[in-house]
Design a protein around this motif. Structure first.
Motif, PDB file in Angstrom:
ATOM      1  N   LYS A  36       0.811  -1.232   0.000  1.00 52.80           N
ATOM      2  CA  LYS A  36       0.000   0.000   0.000  1.00 52.80           C
ATOM      3  C   LYS A  36       0.839   1.275   0.000  1.00 52.80           C
ATOM      4  O   LYS A  36       0.364   2.330  -0.348  1.00 52.80           O
ATOM      5  CB  LYS A  36      -1.026  -0.029   1.125  1.00 52.80           C
ATOM      6  CG  LYS A  36      -0.546   0.516   2.436  1.00 52.80           C
ATOM      7  CD  LYS A  36      -1.646   0.724   3.465  1.00 52.80           C
ATOM      8  CE  LYS A  36      -0.985   1.474   4.625  1.00 52.80           C
ATOM      9  NZ  LYS A  36      -1.664   1.488   5.861  1.00 52.80           N
ATOM     10  N   ASN A  37       2.103   1.160   0.380  1.00 51.94           N
ATOM     11  CA  ASN A  37       2.985   2.325   0.279  1.00 51.94           C
ATOM     12  C   ASN A  37       4.441   1.862   0.243  1.00 51.94           C
ATOM     13  O   ASN A  37       4.731   0.681   0.452  1.00 51.94           O
ATOM     14  CB  ASN A  37       2.748   3.335   1.424  1.00 51.94           C
ATOM     15  CG  ASN A  37       2.951   2.724   2.802  1.00 51.94           C
ATOM     16  OD1 ASN A  37       3.759   1.828   2.985  1.00 51.94           O
ATOM     17  ND2 ASN A  37       2.210   3.222   3.790  1.00 51.94           N
ATOM     18  N   ILE A  65       4.610   7.662  -0.800  1.00 46.59           N
ATOM     19  CA  ILE A  65       6.049   7.409  -0.636  1.00 46.59           C
ATOM     20  C   ILE A  65       6.544   8.150   0.605  1.00 46.59           C
ATOM     21  O   ILE A  65       6.224   9.321   0.801  1.00 46.59           O
ATOM     22  CB  ILE A  65       6.856   7.947  -1.852  1.00 46.59           C
ATOM     23  CG1 ILE A  65       6.244   7.500  -3.178  1.00 46.59           C
ATOM     24  CG2 ILE A  65       8.335   7.571  -1.737  1.00 46.59           C
ATOM     25  CD1 ILE A  65       6.416   6.054  -3.521  1.00 46.59           C
ATOM     26  N   PHE A  66       7.324   7.479   1.415  1.00 48.75           N
ATOM     27  CA  PHE A  66       7.909   8.102   2.603  1.00 48.75           C
ATOM     28  C   PHE A  66       9.414   7.811   2.607  1.00 48.75           C
ATOM     29  O   PHE A  66       9.828   6.728   2.200  1.00 48.75           O
ATOM     30  CB  PHE A  66       7.268   7.543   3.875  1.00 48.75           C
ATOM     31  CG  PHE A  66       5.766   7.764   3.925  1.00 48.75           C
ATOM     32  CD1 PHE A  66       5.244   8.942   4.454  1.00 48.75           C
ATOM     33  CD2 PHE A  66       4.884   6.808   3.417  1.00 48.75           C
ATOM     34  CE1 PHE A  66       3.874   9.166   4.478  1.00 48.75           C
ATOM     35  CE2 PHE A  66       3.504   7.027   3.430  1.00 48.75           C
ATOM     36  CZ  PHE A  66       3.002   8.200   3.968  1.00 48.75           C
ATOM     37  N   THR A  67      10.189   8.775   3.067  1.00 50.85           N
ATOM     38  CA  THR A  67      11.629   8.546   3.205  1.00 50.85           C
ATOM     39  C   THR A  67      12.010   8.848   4.645  1.00 50.85           C
ATOM     40  O   THR A  67      11.752   9.943   5.135  1.00 50.85           O
ATOM     41  CB  THR A  67      12.429   9.444   2.241  1.00 50.85           C
ATOM     42  OG1 THR A  67      11.917   9.245   0.924  1.00 50.85           O
ATOM     43  CG2 THR A  67      13.907   9.068   2.248  1.00 50.85           C
ATOM     44  N   LYS A  79       3.533   5.441  11.870  1.00 49.19           N
ATOM     45  CA  LYS A  79       2.170   4.903  11.785  1.00 49.19           C
ATOM     46  C   LYS A  79       1.777   4.434  10.381  1.00 49.19           C
ATOM     47  O   LYS A  79       0.863   3.638  10.230  1.00 49.19           O
ATOM     48  CB  LYS A  79       1.178   5.972  12.258  1.00 49.19           C
ATOM     49  CG  LYS A  79       1.193   6.173  13.774  1.00 49.19           C
ATOM     50  CD  LYS A  79       0.296   5.145  14.446  1.00 49.19           C
ATOM     51  CE  LYS A  79      -0.293   5.701  15.729  1.00 49.19           C
ATOM     52  NZ  LYS A  79      -1.421   4.851  16.184  1.00 49.19           N
ATOM     53  N   GLN A  80       2.450   4.951   9.341  1.00 53.14           N
ATOM     54  CA  GLN A  80       2.112   4.513   7.980  1.00 53.14           C
ATOM     55  C   GLN A  80       2.858   3.232   7.588  1.00 53.14           C
ATOM     56  O   GLN A  80       2.573   2.639   6.553  1.00 53.14           O
ATOM     57  CB  GLN A  80       2.457   5.611   6.959  1.00 53.14           C
ATOM     58  CG  GLN A  80       1.694   6.919   7.147  1.00 53.14           C
ATOM     59  CD  GLN A  80       0.201   6.744   6.931  1.00 53.14           C
ATOM     60  OE1 GLN A  80      -0.229   6.035   6.022  1.00 53.14           O
ATOM     61  NE2 GLN A  80      -0.603   7.375   7.775  1.00 53.14           N
ATOM     62  N   VAL A  87       9.700  -1.747   2.075  1.00 51.83           N
ATOM     63  CA  VAL A  87      10.809  -0.933   2.555  1.00 51.83           C
ATOM     64  C   VAL A  87      11.998  -1.093   1.609  1.00 51.83           C
ATOM     65  O   VAL A  87      12.396  -2.224   1.305  1.00 51.83           O
ATOM     66  CB  VAL A  87      11.228  -1.362   3.982  1.00 51.83           C
ATOM     67  CG1 VAL A  87      12.485  -0.603   4.422  1.00 51.83           C
ATOM     68  CG2 VAL A  87      10.085  -1.139   4.965  1.00 51.83           C
ATOM     69  N   ILE A  88      12.525   0.032   1.141  1.00 53.25           N
ATOM     70  CA  ILE A  88      13.701  -0.008   0.264  1.00 53.25           C
ATOM     71  C   ILE A  88      14.894   0.570   1.021  1.00 53.25           C
ATOM     72  O   ILE A  88      14.818   1.671   1.557  1.00 53.25           O
ATOM     73  CB  ILE A  88      13.446   0.775  -1.042  1.00 53.25           C
ATOM     74  CG1 ILE A  88      12.246   0.164  -1.784  1.00 53.25           C
ATOM     75  CG2 ILE A  88      14.698   0.778  -1.925  1.00 53.25           C
ATOM     76  CD1 ILE A  88      11.859   0.886  -3.064  1.00 53.25           C
TER      77      ILE A  88
END
Lengths: 336, 336
Positions: A36-37, A65-67, A79-80, A87-88
């Motif tokens: 989902k992300n 996208i989160f970094t 929380k996301q 995870v990259i």
């Protein structure tokens, strides 16, 4: 070229491109499992090359996208981030302390990790669900190429990057273009380093998909490897503080991109041309990418600046400062 | 206290707290309309105080939070931003060029904007769907208080911050505590400024919910208002480049937080104590918050550092440099 082996470079290019099939297979498996992300998690130079990609993805995908900093995430969680996330991670050495701890933490929590690992048999490799062998001995551009393959294949699978096949076929021609860019940049690198290597303070500016490049070169190269003092600031933030430091003898280095945020760089350029005599522009647009469509240039611009700065300009700084790029006072010299 | 009027401060506190009902009403309206994510959009000092809140929210809410540069967003858009988003903006002057342009752009696209506006009748006010009047003449802590009310009420409505009533009741006691903190810090501020105001280069470090504070003070105060050269780096990134610049005569200022990332600050502290004689620690833990529960301290830590740095330390720099905090060479002096 100064301290540079073209054959090794082209061999690194070959070793990188031959991982294409492996990477695409990983992307397909991830797509099949669903997610989902996407979380990019790393530290230092490795996170710095994830930021440009995150910036691109804001315009290209509906996937959130989160970094995140590896060292922070294990303390706070996010929380996301869940078992529905991908995870990259990346580590050239494969044993970067914060990244390995984060990979362990992800494994414990059941989060799926796909890693670019530069050194086989290292902890990060063992902790990752999927491993992309980053076989090139050096060259940040080769890490970009692998991340591009992974990310844009995932987008393509989600029907968001229909040009993937054409893009990735043309990627094979990137290294020979970067090699030509290096050659073209050689006298400029020499001149910049000769002129500025003794400067007590240097302002580096760039934005969006080039910000990670500016951050990486100023902190992980000039500060870490040359003990040169820098201030990095984004083109969008330059006018909210740092501009007041500009005087005719203050060196400013602007790394211009080719995406939609280029106008922000141009605003900095216009200002700096008027207010400092020590103004250097690194513009990726000056370097031809033969056999690669123009529509991909803004995505590849960070690979051009990387090849010019992290490789060439760093070597010329070393030449004039006499300070070996491998010399460290503290980093990895003892525990801290 | 040096160049400080306690009565004005307490009046600013009163003017801020009396917006509580108005803010809660806005939060309730937003909750009723519904939203799928929150975008903080601003530039400079205003975005710097949104970052700490974003960092907190990573641990507190399932709502996806994004923080974007106003100047970039209007050029690129953002795939997560839609009419289902809530956009939060802030501008003290109400006419910050980039923020006003972004508010216009949001309006055109039908995105709902709620703004903290410091000056009535200004463009940002007219472009916002909801306006929170930021009536305090100055004091970054008052902007934090209003953002806390808005955000934590939204979380409370989503059943994610059950302590809201207690938290916001106790918020009323924050300013008197911050006033006491200022008084306690007064001799330290004087000493720091006296000792360091002529330093040619200053490294500022902090992390997580304190990072915005470090960024704000170094760039928007020291650089913009004192023309002092700085390098800001997060505690998590400090060991990936900047550490190599530390020598016994290089000043390092560490702003310690009280959240889960504090161990990262402690790692920097341990290192710097050994490697520079010019090391200053600003630790919010040294300042009592009477009548406020300990569980809220990590959320309020940025307001403590703001009150100490942006107000007190800046004034003492001014005292010793003789450089008026309002003096600018370029900013808002002409078009660029």
């Amino acid at each position: 070229m100064w301290k540079f082996d073209e054959n090794i470079y082209l061999e690194n290019a070959r070793l990188t491109y031959e991982t294409r099939e492996e990477i695409e297979k990983i992307a397909d498996e991830i797509t099949e499992e669903g997610f989902k992300n996407i979380f990019f998690i790393s530290v230092g130079g490795s996170i710095a090359i994830m930021w440009p990609i995150q910036e691109m993805l804001k315009q290209l995908t509906d996937i959130p996208i989160f970094t995140e900093q590896a060292g922070e995430l294990v303390l706070t969680g996010h929380k996301q981030l869940s078992s529905d996330s991908i995870v990259i991670m990346a580590s050239k050495s494969g044993d970067t302390k914060e990244t390995v701890a984060a990979a362990e933490w992800c494994k414990e929590h059941g989060y799926r990790v796909v890693s670019l690992v530069g050194t086989p048999g290292t902890p990060l490799e063992q902790l990752s669900r999927w491993v992309i062998p980053n076989k090139a001995k050096n060259g940040v551009e080769f890490e970009y190429i692998q991340l591009f393959m992974l990310i844009f294949k995932l987008l393509n699978n989600a029907e968001e990057f229909p040009a993937y096949e054409r893009f990735v076929n043309q990627l094979e021609k990137l290294p020979e273009n970067l090699l030509r860019a290096k050659k073209q940049f050689e006298p400029t690198a020499d001149e910049i380093a000769r002129k500025y290597h003794r400067e007590p303070y240097n302002i580096w500016v760039g934005d969006g998909e080039m910000w990670g490049e500016v951050y990486l070169f100023s902190m992980c190269i000039l500060e870490e490897m040359q003990w040169v003092r820098t201030k990095a600031v984004s083109s969008s933030e330059f006018f909210h503080g740092t501009l007041e430091l500009i005087e005719e003898n203050v060196p400013v280095f602007l790394v211009k991109g080719e995406g939609k945020r280029r106008v922000l760089d141009e605003r900095v350029e216009k200002f700096c041309k008027q207010h400092t005599k020590k103004f250097v522009v690194i513009d990726t647009k000056d370097y031809e990418l033969k056999g690669i469509d123009d529509e991909f240039r803004w995505l590849l611009a960070p690979t051009i600046s990387s090849t010019l700065l992290v490789d060439r300009l760093a070597r010329y700084y070393e030449k004039y400062t006499g300070h070996d790029l491998d010399l460290r006072r503290y980093y990895r010299q003892f525990n801290y």
